[in-house]
Scaffold this motif. Structure first.
Motif, PDB file in Angstrom:
ATOM      1  N   MET A   1      -1.084 -15.660   1.872  1.00  0.00           N
ATOM      2  CA  MET A   1      -0.122 -14.600   2.050  1.00  0.00           C
ATOM      3  C   MET A   1      -0.537 -13.787   3.276  1.00  0.00           C
ATOM      4  SD  MET A   1       0.910 -11.540  -0.625  1.00  0.00           S
ATOM      5  CE  MET A   1       1.479 -12.665  -1.854  1.00  0.00           C
ATOM      6  N   ASN A   2       0.400 -13.578   4.190  1.00  0.00           N
ATOM      7  CA  ASN A   2       0.070 -12.808   5.386  1.00  0.00           C
ATOM      8  C   ASN A   2       0.299 -11.310   5.147  1.00  0.00           C
ATOM      9  OD1 ASN A   2       2.818 -12.129   5.911  1.00  0.00           O
ATOM     10  ND2 ASN A   2       3.122 -14.064   6.991  1.00  0.00           N
ATOM     11  N   HIS A   3      -0.041 -10.504   6.149  1.00  0.00           N
ATOM     12  CA  HIS A   3       0.052  -9.051   5.998  1.00  0.00           C
ATOM     13  C   HIS A   3       1.486  -8.580   5.762  1.00  0.00           C
ATOM     14  CE1 HIS A   3      -4.118  -8.357   6.786  1.00  0.00           C
ATOM     15  NE2 HIS A   3      -4.061  -9.085   7.891  1.00  0.00           N
ATOM     16  N   ARG A   4       2.425  -9.206   6.429  1.00  0.00           N
ATOM     17  CA  ARG A   4       3.828  -8.812   6.250  1.00  0.00           C
ATOM     18  C   ARG A   4       4.289  -9.090   4.809  1.00  0.00           C
ATOM     19  NH1 ARG A   4       8.030  -7.520   9.492  1.00  0.00           N
ATOM     20  NH2 ARG A   4      10.100  -7.961   8.694  1.00  0.00           N
ATOM     21  N   GLU A   5       3.923 -10.250   4.285  1.00  0.00           N
ATOM     22  CA  GLU A   5       4.285 -10.586   2.908  1.00  0.00           C
ATOM     23  C   GLU A   5       3.641  -9.616   1.923  1.00  0.00           C
ATOM     24  OE1 GLU A   5       2.889 -14.590   2.989  1.00  0.00           O
ATOM     25  OE2 GLU A   5       4.904 -15.408   3.268  1.00  0.00           O
ATOM     26  N   GLN A   6       2.383  -9.245   2.179  1.00  0.00           N
ATOM     27  CA  GLN A   6       1.700  -8.287   1.313  1.00  0.00           C
ATOM     28  C   GLN A   6       2.407  -6.935   1.347  1.00  0.00           C
ATOM     29  OE1 GLN A   6      -2.218  -8.525   3.040  1.00  0.00           O
ATOM     30  NE2 GLN A   6      -2.991  -9.684   1.279  1.00  0.00           N
ATOM     31  N   LEU A   7       2.787  -6.483   2.532  1.00  0.00           N
ATOM     32  CA  LEU A   7       3.481  -5.213   2.676  1.00  0.00           C
ATOM     33  C   LEU A   7       4.824  -5.245   1.960  1.00  0.00           C
ATOM     34  CD1 LEU A   7       3.709  -2.385   3.861  1.00  0.00           C
ATOM     35  CD2 LEU A   7       4.653  -3.414   5.938  1.00  0.00           C
ATOM     36  N   GLU A   8       5.565  -6.312   2.132  1.00  0.00           N
ATOM     37  CA  GLU A   8       6.864  -6.434   1.468  1.00  0.00           C
ATOM     38  C   GLU A   8       6.706  -6.429  -0.050  1.00  0.00           C
ATOM     39  OE1 GLU A   8       8.819  -9.849   3.126  1.00  0.00           O
ATOM     40  OE2 GLU A   8       9.080  -8.874   5.072  1.00  0.00           O
ATOM     41  N   ARG A   9       5.664  -7.053  -0.540  1.00  0.00           N
ATOM     42  CA  ARG A   9       5.424  -7.088  -1.984  1.00  0.00           C
ATOM     43  C   ARG A   9       5.116  -5.686  -2.513  1.00  0.00           C
ATOM     44  NH1 ARG A   9       1.456 -11.200  -5.220  1.00  0.00           N
ATOM     45  NH2 ARG A   9       2.087 -10.517  -7.279  1.00  0.00           N
ATOM     46  N   VAL A  10       4.303  -4.934  -1.787  1.00  0.00           N
ATOM     47  CA  VAL A  10       3.971  -3.573  -2.205  1.00  0.00           C
ATOM     48  C   VAL A  10       5.203  -2.689  -2.165  1.00  0.00           C
ATOM     49  CG1 VAL A  10       2.716  -1.489  -1.521  1.00  0.00           C
ATOM     50  CG2 VAL A  10       1.538  -3.684  -1.596  1.00  0.00           C
ATOM     51  N   LEU A  11       6.003  -2.822  -1.123  1.00  0.00           N
ATOM     52  CA  LEU A  11       7.199  -1.990  -0.994  1.00  0.00           C
ATOM     53  C   LEU A  11       8.254  -2.331  -2.046  1.00  0.00           C
ATOM     54  CD1 LEU A  11       7.537  -1.825   2.885  1.00  0.00           C
ATOM     55  CD2 LEU A  11       6.662  -0.055   1.332  1.00  0.00           C
ATOM     56  N   ALA A  12       8.223  -3.536  -2.562  1.00  0.00           N
ATOM     57  CA  ALA A  12       9.190  -3.960  -3.571  1.00  0.00           C
ATOM     58  C   ALA A  12       8.751  -3.593  -4.983  1.00  0.00           C
ATOM     59  CB  ALA A  12       9.413  -5.469  -3.476  1.00  0.00           C
ATOM     60  N   THR A  13       7.563  -3.035  -5.120  1.00  0.00           N
ATOM     61  CA  THR A  13       7.045  -2.686  -6.439  1.00  0.00           C
ATOM     62  C   THR A  13       7.902  -1.608  -7.080  1.00  0.00           C
ATOM     63  OG1 THR A  13       4.806  -3.222  -5.744  1.00  0.00           O
ATOM     64  CG2 THR A  13       5.012  -1.825  -7.669  1.00  0.00           C
ATOM     65  N   ASP A  14       8.236  -1.816  -8.326  1.00  0.00           N
ATOM     66  CA  ASP A  14       9.003  -0.850  -9.104  1.00  0.00           C
ATOM     67  C   ASP A  14       8.179   0.423  -9.249  1.00  0.00           C
ATOM     68  OD1 ASP A  14      10.266   0.624 -11.135  1.00  0.00           O
ATOM     69  OD2 ASP A  14      10.890  -1.187 -12.192  1.00  0.00           O
ATOM     70  N   PRO A  15       8.737   1.583  -8.924  1.00  0.00           N
ATOM     71  CA  PRO A  15       7.972   2.824  -9.048  1.00  0.00           C
ATOM     72  C   PRO A  15       7.559   3.133 -10.497  1.00  0.00           C
ATOM     73  CG  PRO A  15      10.199   3.275  -8.232  1.00  0.00           C
ATOM     74  CD  PRO A  15      10.055   1.793  -8.381  1.00  0.00           C
ATOM     75  N   ALA A  16       8.205   2.519 -11.468  1.00  0.00           N
ATOM     76  CA  ALA A  16       7.842   2.730 -12.870  1.00  0.00           C
ATOM     77  C   ALA A  16       6.605   1.929 -13.267  1.00  0.00           C
ATOM     78  CB  ALA A  16       9.008   2.343 -13.770  1.00  0.00           C
ATOM     79  N   ASP A  17       6.226   0.943 -12.453  1.00  0.00           N
ATOM     80  CA  ASP A  17       5.098   0.053 -12.741  1.00  0.00           C
ATOM     81  C   ASP A  17       3.824   0.872 -12.988  1.00  0.00           C
ATOM     82  OD1 ASP A  17       2.915  -1.751 -12.509  1.00  0.00           O
ATOM     83  OD2 ASP A  17       4.057  -3.041 -11.180  1.00  0.00           O
ATOM     84  N   VAL A  18       3.199   0.674 -14.146  1.00  0.00           N
ATOM     85  CA  VAL A  18       2.005   1.445 -14.512  1.00  0.00           C
ATOM     86  C   VAL A  18       0.716   0.876 -13.922  1.00  0.00           C
ATOM     87  CG1 VAL A  18       3.013   2.321 -16.643  1.00  0.00           C
ATOM     88  CG2 VAL A  18       1.665   0.210 -16.695  1.00  0.00           C
ATOM     89  N   GLY A  19       0.761  -0.323 -13.381  1.00  0.00           N
ATOM     90  CA  GLY A  19      -0.425  -0.936 -12.803  1.00  0.00           C
ATOM     91  C   GLY A  19      -1.212  -1.751 -13.817  1.00  0.00           C
ATOM     92  N   CYS A  20      -2.123  -2.547 -13.283  1.00  0.00           N
ATOM     93  CA  CYS A  20      -2.898  -3.476 -14.117  1.00  0.00           C
ATOM     94  C   CYS A  20      -3.759  -2.763 -15.153  1.00  0.00           C
ATOM     95  CB  CYS A  20      -3.799  -4.341 -13.243  1.00  0.00           C
ATOM     96  SG  CYS A  20      -2.929  -5.487 -12.173  1.00  0.00           S
ATOM     97  N   GLU A  21      -4.453  -1.720 -14.740  1.00  0.00           N
ATOM     98  CA  GLU A  21      -5.393  -1.071 -15.645  1.00  0.00           C
ATOM     99  C   GLU A  21      -4.705  -0.526 -16.898  1.00  0.00           C
ATOM    100  OE1 GLU A  21      -8.682   2.514 -15.624  1.00  0.00           O
ATOM    101  OE2 GLU A  21      -8.031   1.673 -13.712  1.00  0.00           O
ATOM    102  N   GLN A  22      -3.624   0.214 -16.720  1.00  0.00           N
ATOM    103  CA  GLN A  22      -2.921   0.765 -17.882  1.00  0.00           C
ATOM    104  C   GLN A  22      -2.244  -0.329 -18.698  1.00  0.00           C
ATOM    105  OE1 GLN A  22      -0.558   4.004 -16.018  1.00  0.00           O
ATOM    106  NE2 GLN A  22      -1.338   5.163 -17.761  1.00  0.00           N
ATOM    107  N   ALA A  23      -1.643  -1.294 -18.025  1.00  0.00           N
ATOM    108  CA  ALA A  23      -0.963  -2.370 -18.746  1.00  0.00           C
ATOM    109  C   ALA A  23      -1.945  -3.150 -19.616  1.00  0.00           C
ATOM    110  CB  ALA A  23      -0.251  -3.303 -17.776  1.00  0.00           C
ATOM    111  N   MET A  24      -3.114  -3.457 -19.076  1.00  0.00           N
ATOM    112  CA  MET A  24      -4.103  -4.213 -19.842  1.00  0.00           C
ATOM    113  C   MET A  24      -4.697  -3.380 -20.968  1.00  0.00           C
ATOM    114  SD  MET A  24      -4.256  -7.344 -18.905  1.00  0.00           S
ATOM    115  CE  MET A  24      -2.486  -7.198 -18.852  1.00  0.00           C
ATOM    116  N   ALA A  25      -4.836  -2.079 -20.755  1.00  0.00           N
ATOM    117  CA  ALA A  25      -5.379  -1.220 -21.801  1.00  0.00           C
ATOM    118  C   ALA A  25      -4.450  -1.148 -23.014  1.00  0.00           C
ATOM    119  CB  ALA A  25      -5.630   0.183 -21.256  1.00  0.00           C
TER     120      ALA A  25
END
Length: 72
Positions: A1-25
């Motif tokens: 995955m290149n930098h542009r793809e990484q940036l696009e993935r981050v920008l497409a993240t749902d703002p409601a997403d709690v992240g890995c740490e909370q989801a796994m907990a």
């Protein structure tokens, strides 16, 4: 995955997403809720958003859900 793809993935993240740490907990609790409460996805949109967006966490969720439904 290149930098542009990484940036696009981050920008497409749902703002409601709690992240890995909370989801796994809360994954074990969420799996039990999914089994008993048809509105669990609507009640916990941050966890649902994360599991839909994060492949590894989504796989963990599916595996745990399958284990619970199989009675393992």
């Amino acid at each position: 995955m290149n930098h542009r793809e990484q940036l696009e993935r981050v920008l497409a993240t749902d703002p409601a997403d709690v992240g890995c740490e909370q989801a796994m907990a809360l994954l074990h609790v969420y799996v039990e809720l999914i089994e008993t409460d048809p509105d669990a996805v609507r009640k916990y949109p941050g966890i649902a958003a994360h599991l839909a967006a994060c492949g590894p966490c989504g796989e963990d969720f599916q595996g745990l859900l399958e284990a619970v439904t199989a009675g393992v």
